[in-house]
Design a protein around this motif. Structure first.
Motif, PDB file in Angstrom:
ATOM      1  N   LEU A   1      50.592  50.076  17.209  1.00  0.00           N
ATOM      2  CA  LEU A   1      50.194  50.958  16.095  1.00  0.00           C
ATOM      3  C   LEU A   1      49.172  50.374  15.312  1.00  0.00           C
ATOM      4  O   LEU A   1      48.283  51.449  15.048  1.00  0.00           O
ATOM      5  CB  LEU A   1      51.598  51.115  14.973  1.00  0.00           C
ATOM      6  N   TYR A   2      48.621  49.382  14.943  1.00  0.00           N
ATOM      7  CA  TYR A   2      47.768  48.932  14.503  1.00  0.00           C
ATOM      8  C   TYR A   2      46.430  49.131  15.074  1.00  0.00           C
ATOM      9  O   TYR A   2      45.299  49.377  14.666  1.00  0.00           O
ATOM     10  CB  TYR A   2      47.935  47.477  13.931  1.00  0.00           C
ATOM     11  N   ARG A   3      46.524  49.271  16.468  1.00  0.00           N
ATOM     12  CA  ARG A   3      45.383  49.658  17.311  1.00  0.00           C
ATOM     13  C   ARG A   3      45.183  50.974  17.417  1.00  0.00           C
ATOM     14  O   ARG A   3      44.084  51.564  17.671  1.00  0.00           O
ATOM     15  CB  ARG A   3      45.623  48.971  18.536  1.00  0.00           C
ATOM     16  N   LYS A   4      46.366  51.622  17.541  1.00  0.00           N
ATOM     17  CA  LYS A   4      46.385  53.181  17.694  1.00  0.00           C
ATOM     18  C   LYS A   4      45.873  53.827  16.542  1.00  0.00           C
ATOM     19  O   LYS A   4      45.189  54.844  16.603  1.00  0.00           O
ATOM     20  CB  LYS A   4      47.948  53.718  18.101  1.00  0.00           C
ATOM     21  N   TYR A   5      46.125  53.602  15.435  1.00  0.00           N
ATOM     22  CA  TYR A   5      45.779  54.118  14.268  1.00  0.00           C
ATOM     23  C   TYR A   5      44.717  53.339  13.389  1.00  0.00           C
ATOM     24  O   TYR A   5      44.822  53.414  12.047  1.00  0.00           O
ATOM     25  CB  TYR A   5      47.110  54.401  13.116  1.00  0.00           C
ATOM     26  N   ARG A   6      43.772  52.797  14.021  1.00  0.00           N
ATOM     27  CA  ARG A   6      42.780  52.083  13.565  1.00  0.00           C
ATOM     28  C   ARG A   6      41.692  53.192  12.811  1.00  0.00           C
ATOM     29  O   ARG A   6      41.478  54.014  13.432  1.00  0.00           O
ATOM     30  CB  ARG A   6      41.942  51.113  14.441  1.00  0.00           C
ATOM     31  N   PRO A   7      41.247  52.671  11.644  1.00  0.00           N
ATOM     32  CA  PRO A   7      40.285  53.869  10.948  1.00  0.00           C
ATOM     33  C   PRO A   7      39.202  53.985  11.717  1.00  0.00           C
ATOM     34  O   PRO A   7      38.553  53.263  12.062  1.00  0.00           O
ATOM     35  CB  PRO A   7      39.982  53.090   9.576  1.00  0.00           C
ATOM     36  N   GLN A   8      38.703  55.544  12.076  1.00  0.00           N
ATOM     37  CA  GLN A   8      37.689  55.883  12.576  1.00  0.00           C
ATOM     38  C   GLN A   8      36.604  56.138  11.703  1.00  0.00           C
ATOM     39  O   GLN A   8      35.487  56.387  12.326  1.00  0.00           O
ATOM     40  CB  GLN A   8      37.964  56.988  13.548  1.00  0.00           C
ATOM     41  N   THR A   9      36.885  56.566  10.526  1.00  0.00           N
ATOM     42  CA  THR A   9      36.002  56.949   9.527  1.00  0.00           C
ATOM     43  C   THR A   9      36.084  56.301   8.308  1.00  0.00           C
ATOM     44  O   THR A   9      37.161  55.755   8.136  1.00  0.00           O
ATOM     45  CB  THR A   9      35.978  58.601   9.452  1.00  0.00           C
ATOM     46  N   PHE A  10      34.994  56.347   7.305  1.00  0.00           N
ATOM     47  CA  PHE A  10      35.252  55.643   6.085  1.00  0.00           C
ATOM     48  C   PHE A  10      36.464  56.065   5.357  1.00  0.00           C
ATOM     49  O   PHE A  10      37.069  55.632   4.554  1.00  0.00           O
ATOM     50  CB  PHE A  10      34.130  55.635   5.118  1.00  0.00           C
ATOM     51  N   ASP A  11      36.632  57.456   5.388  1.00  0.00           N
ATOM     52  CA  ASP A  11      37.554  58.455   4.715  1.00  0.00           C
ATOM     53  C   ASP A  11      39.136  57.750   5.174  1.00  0.00           C
ATOM     54  O   ASP A  11      40.053  57.676   4.334  1.00  0.00           O
ATOM     55  CB  ASP A  11      37.501  59.826   4.985  1.00  0.00           C
ATOM     56  N   ASP A  12      39.238  57.148   6.318  1.00  0.00           N
ATOM     57  CA  ASP A  12      40.453  56.757   6.936  1.00  0.00           C
ATOM     58  C   ASP A  12      40.889  55.179   6.318  1.00  0.00           C
ATOM     59  O   ASP A  12      42.061  54.985   6.472  1.00  0.00           O
ATOM     60  CB  ASP A  12      40.461  56.675   8.338  1.00  0.00           C
ATOM     61  N   VAL A  13      39.881  54.838   5.737  1.00  0.00           N
ATOM     62  CA  VAL A  13      40.260  53.279   5.138  1.00  0.00           C
ATOM     63  C   VAL A  13      41.010  53.337   3.954  1.00  0.00           C
ATOM     64  O   VAL A  13      40.474  53.975   2.855  1.00  0.00           O
ATOM     65  CB  VAL A  13      39.051  52.521   4.957  1.00  0.00           C
ATOM     66  N   SER A  14      42.138  52.499   3.916  1.00  0.00           N
ATOM     67  CA  SER A  14      42.782  52.623   2.724  1.00  0.00           C
ATOM     68  C   SER A  14      42.499  51.554   1.956  1.00  0.00           C
ATOM     69  O   SER A  14      42.261  50.546   2.133  1.00  0.00           O
ATOM     70  CB  SER A  14      44.227  52.576   3.094  1.00  0.00           C
ATOM     71  N   GLY A  15      42.531  51.852   0.217  1.00  0.00           N
ATOM     72  CA  GLY A  15      42.395  51.043  -0.724  1.00  0.00           C
ATOM     73  C   GLY A  15      41.043  50.250  -0.711  1.00  0.00           C
ATOM     74  O   GLY A  15      41.018  49.095  -1.446  1.00  0.00           O
ATOM     75  N   GLN A  16      40.203  50.661  -0.305  1.00  0.00           N
ATOM     76  CA  GLN A  16      38.407  49.990  -0.375  1.00  0.00           C
ATOM     77  C   GLN A  16      37.505  51.183  -0.872  1.00  0.00           C
ATOM     78  O   GLN A  16      36.592  51.235  -0.121  1.00  0.00           O
ATOM     79  CB  GLN A  16      38.195  49.427   0.979  1.00  0.00           C
ATOM     80  N   LEU A  17      37.769  51.763  -1.776  1.00  0.00           N
ATOM     81  CA  LEU A  17      37.117  53.102  -2.232  1.00  0.00           C
ATOM     82  C   LEU A  17      35.741  52.602  -2.615  1.00  0.00           C
ATOM     83  O   LEU A  17      34.612  53.141  -2.278  1.00  0.00           O
ATOM     84  CB  LEU A  17      37.728  53.996  -3.291  1.00  0.00           C
ATOM     85  N   ALA A  18      35.597  51.542  -3.299  1.00  0.00           N
ATOM     86  CA  ALA A  18      34.222  51.284  -3.872  1.00  0.00           C
ATOM     87  C   ALA A  18      33.234  50.680  -2.504  1.00  0.00           C
ATOM     88  O   ALA A  18      32.292  51.011  -2.593  1.00  0.00           O
ATOM     89  CB  ALA A  18      34.375  50.135  -4.749  1.00  0.00           C
TER      90      ALA A  18
END
Length: 463
Positions: free
Chosen positions: A7-24
């Motif tokens: 799952l961690y490979r299948k759902y790896r973020p593909q855009t900046f909007d998909d990244v969790s918890g690193q908004l800054a």
């Protein structure tokens, strides 16, 4: 049968909007891409599983994307698909743990001079950069300071303090924070919905707490849980599979303590040990429980409880039953128990004694007042030695006088001190032999022999 993908490979973020918890971090990178004000060197630092390598790959796609969307890659163009497939010659990912020598850096420097083949930039991602040797860092300095216009370096590390200050000063540094429990729970809930997995919020919070701020760890644990429970995940199965102590144990123990019911508390502790839990982990969980109760007792601190709403409600209900003084004293007892656990000869008894103290904090059959020492009796007056240099017990007057002096030197010495002094006197007499205690009529004392010898010397001189 197709190969299963974790799952961690299948759902790896593909855009900046998909990244969790690193908004800054993601917002800054998107702004740089949109404005075209890109740096030639980036340093991504933070603990494991926080998105450093994922953001590096997204940045590599975004700067080479043919149709970028507000700083995000489109993931549809030729450049994006080639980077995802790992076949793009313009993006090179290097593991510094195994390529950490001067020769490896020299080979990289030679490759930097080659212009990009498909996109606009050649991106070099160096993972675990802190593993480079001192000489390799020094070889890297000049190129990092003045690279070709088409080159971008992205360095990733978990140990920023090991990187030379001269390297740090040439990079834009981005610190990746540990991901919060609500962010992890939100992402897991979305993935569970996509995978048609039924799981409750309590189970998701257990997984998020176990992950310790790492999204990759959370997805790995979630994958393991689904393999154990199937698509219908129950809370009981989750805590059994992950070997996590259930909150209910701490709630039951607190009720026993408020009722001064120490037998129930000891039986609850025995049940926890029988399930294979570490005793020190149990005490730490109890300390966390008392901390949560103190937080729940004040409504303004609700944000400090990273728990599901159903569990927050339960904490508030029990906090209303607990006096604040009890919670403070209980937390003090458990913290002291944790501190002294490793030094204890009998760890189980050490914890059981702490549980009994907790059960009597609000009263009961045992008072927890400080233990008072019994006032010692005064030492009896010393007996005078009779004339002739002998004590009443037949010992020398000197030994009796020494004992009297020692007794007088102490302040209100107890009977035990007198007994110790008597034992010392007896031991001295035994060590010296019977002749030192009682003078034999056939054998003169050593002092008499010495006096006779001194008298005889002048007589010999006169003769």
């Amino acid at each position: 049968m197709s190969a299963y993908q974790a799952l961690y490979r299948k759902y790896r973020p593909q855009t900046f909007d998909d990244v969790s918890g690193q908004l800054a971090v993601t917002q800054t990178l998107k702004t740089q891409i949109v404005s075209g004000k890109l740096s030639h060197a980036y340093l991504f630092t933070g603990s494991r599983g926080t998105g450093k390598t994922s953001c590096a790959k997204i940045l590599a796609k975004a700067v080479n994307c043919l149709r970028p969307d507000n700083g995000n890659p489109c993931n549809q163009c030729e450049a994006c698909r080639a980077i995802d497939a790992g076949s793009c010659m313009d993006v090179l990912e290097i593991d510094a743990a195994s390529n950490n020598g001067v020769d490896d850096i020299k080979a990289l420097m030679d490759q930097v001079q080659i212009p990009p083949q498909v996109g606009r930039y050649s991106v070099y991602i160096i993972d675990e950069v802190h593993m480079l040797t001192q000489a390799a860092f020094n070889s890297f300095l000049k190129t990092l300071e003045e690279p070709p216009a088409h080159a971008i370096f992205i360095l990733a590390t978990t140990e920023k303090h090991k990187i030379l200050p001269t390297i740090l000063s040439r990079c834009q540094t981005y610190d990746f924070n540990r991901i919060s429990i609500p962010d992890i729970v939100k992402n897991l809930r979305e993935i569970a919905s996509k995978e048609d997995i039924h799981i409750d919020d309590e189970s998701l919070h257990i997984i998020a707490r176990k992950a310790d701020g790492a999204m990759r760890d959370a997805l790995t644990i979630f994958d393991q849980t689904v393999a154990f429970c199937g698509n219908d995940v129950k809370y009981e199965d989750v805590i059994r599979n992950l070997n996590v102590l259930d909150y209910e144990h701490c709630f039951h123990l607190t009720e026993s303590m408020l009722a001064n019911d120490y037998p129930s508390a000891l039986l609850e502790f025995d049940g926890v040990l029988s399930k294979g839990f570490n005793a020190l982990y149990f005490v730490a969980s109890l300390s966390t429980h008392f901390r949560n109760l103190m937080v729940a007792k004040t409504g303004s601190l609700d944000a400090l409880l990273e728990l599901p709403d159903s569990l927050k409600k339960k904490y508030r209900e029990q906090a209303d039953k607990c006096p604040l003084q009890f919670l403070y004293d209980a937390l003090s007892v458990t913290v002291q128990c944790e501190t002294g656990y490793k030094e204890s000869i009998n760890p189980r008894l050490h914890i059981e004694f702490a549980l009994m103290k907790l059960c009597f904090l609000t009263g009961g059959e045992v008072s927890l007042r400080p233990v008072q020492t019994v006032s010692a009796a005064k030492t009896p007056a010393a007996v005078k030695a009779p004339a002739g240099g002998k004590s009443p017990a037949g010992g020398p007057a000197k030994a009796q006088a020494t004992g009297s002096a020692d007794s007088a030197a102490g302040t209100e010495a107890g009977p035990s001190d007198t007994a110790v002094q008597a034992t010392r006197t007896a031991a001295s007499s035994d060590a010296a032999g019977p002749d030192s205690a009682v003078l034999s009529p056939e054998k003169p004392a050593e002092g008499d022999n010495a006096a006779a010898a001194e008298t005889a010397r002048p007589a010999r001189r006169r003769s």
